[in-house]
Design an enzyme around this catalytic site. Structure first.
Site, mmCIF file in Angstrom:
data_model
loop_
_atom_site.group_PDB
_atom_site.id
_atom_site.type_symbol
_atom_site.label_atom_id
_atom_site.label_comp_id
_atom_site.label_asym_id
_atom_site.label_seq_id
_atom_site.Cartn_x
_atom_site.Cartn_y
_atom_site.Cartn_z
ATOM 1 N N HIS A 40 0.824 -1.218 -0.139
ATOM 2 C CA HIS A 40 0.013 0.119 0.008
ATOM 3 C C HIS A 40 0.838 1.152 0.134
ATOM 4 C CE1 HIS A 40 1.176 -0.341 4.241
ATOM 5 N NE2 HIS A 40 0.980 0.942 4.151
ATOM 6 N N HIS A 126 5.603 6.248 -0.629
ATOM 7 C CA HIS A 126 6.466 5.009 -0.743
ATOM 8 C C HIS A 126 5.551 3.750 -0.399
ATOM 9 C CE1 HIS A 126 7.040 5.661 3.585
ATOM 10 N NE2 HIS A 126 7.179 4.296 3.731
#
Length: 182
Positions: A40, A126
């Protein structure tokens, strides 16, 4: 131990498979690898919370995202956090589209208004893939492949359970409007 919660961008299943395949190919000596179902991009980490407050913040976020459209995003390069020779975190960066920052800003504003104390460090989008270097030799940078764009079209509230794998359970999600053809 109380579960923790965070809002994140949901990564499409085909991209999860591609990332997992890429990580297996490199055979990097990290202690822990992120389960592919847990890939995610975090928008806001809110920590522990009462069910009632979670329901309220999800309803507010849904209202705030009504005019938000899906958008393309490209995963770019591999990076690390921690010491260069023995990184603590191995992650994938993005092309950082403007829409990603807008989505994160909306999410942070809703969470802050609801009373959550959020991380004040600058946002660095990220996708974490591994943790805790355990190699005998220093880490050497790895080149990422040229991934295709993915369409970001879902935001979710995840609950963390550190004792299970995958560790994150989707508790709520919202589908963004389809991208307009202008």
């Amino acid at each position: 131990m109380k579960p923790h919660y965070f809002f994140a961008i949901v990564i499409p299943d085909d991209m999860k498979k591609a990332i997992f395949h890429e990580m297996k190919q490199h055979q990097l000596p990290f202690k822990k690898f992120t389960h592919p179902e847990d890939y995610h991009i975090t928008l806001a980490f809110i920590g522990d919370s009462e069910e009632r407050l979670l329901e309220e913040v999800c309803a507010q976020l849904e209202e705030s995202l009504k005019e938000t459209h899906s958008f393309p995003l490209r995963l770019t390069s591999f990076y690390t956090f921690g010491l260069p020779a023995s990184p603590r975190i191995f992650w994938i960066g993005t092309d950082e589209p403007r829409e990603l920052y807008q989505l994160q800003s909306i999410t942070v504003n809703v969470c802050t208004k609801a009373g959550f104390k959020l991380d004040e460090r600058p946002y660095r989008p990220h996708l974490t893939t591994a943790r805790k270097w355990k190699g005998d030799k220093p880490y050497k940078p790895v080149v990422a492949p040229k991934w295709n764009n993915i369409t970001i079209n879902e935001v979710a509230l995840y609950e963390t359970n550190r004792l299970e794998d995958p560790k994150y359970t989707k508790k709520w999600s919202y589908l963004l409007n389809e991208t307009r053809e202008d």
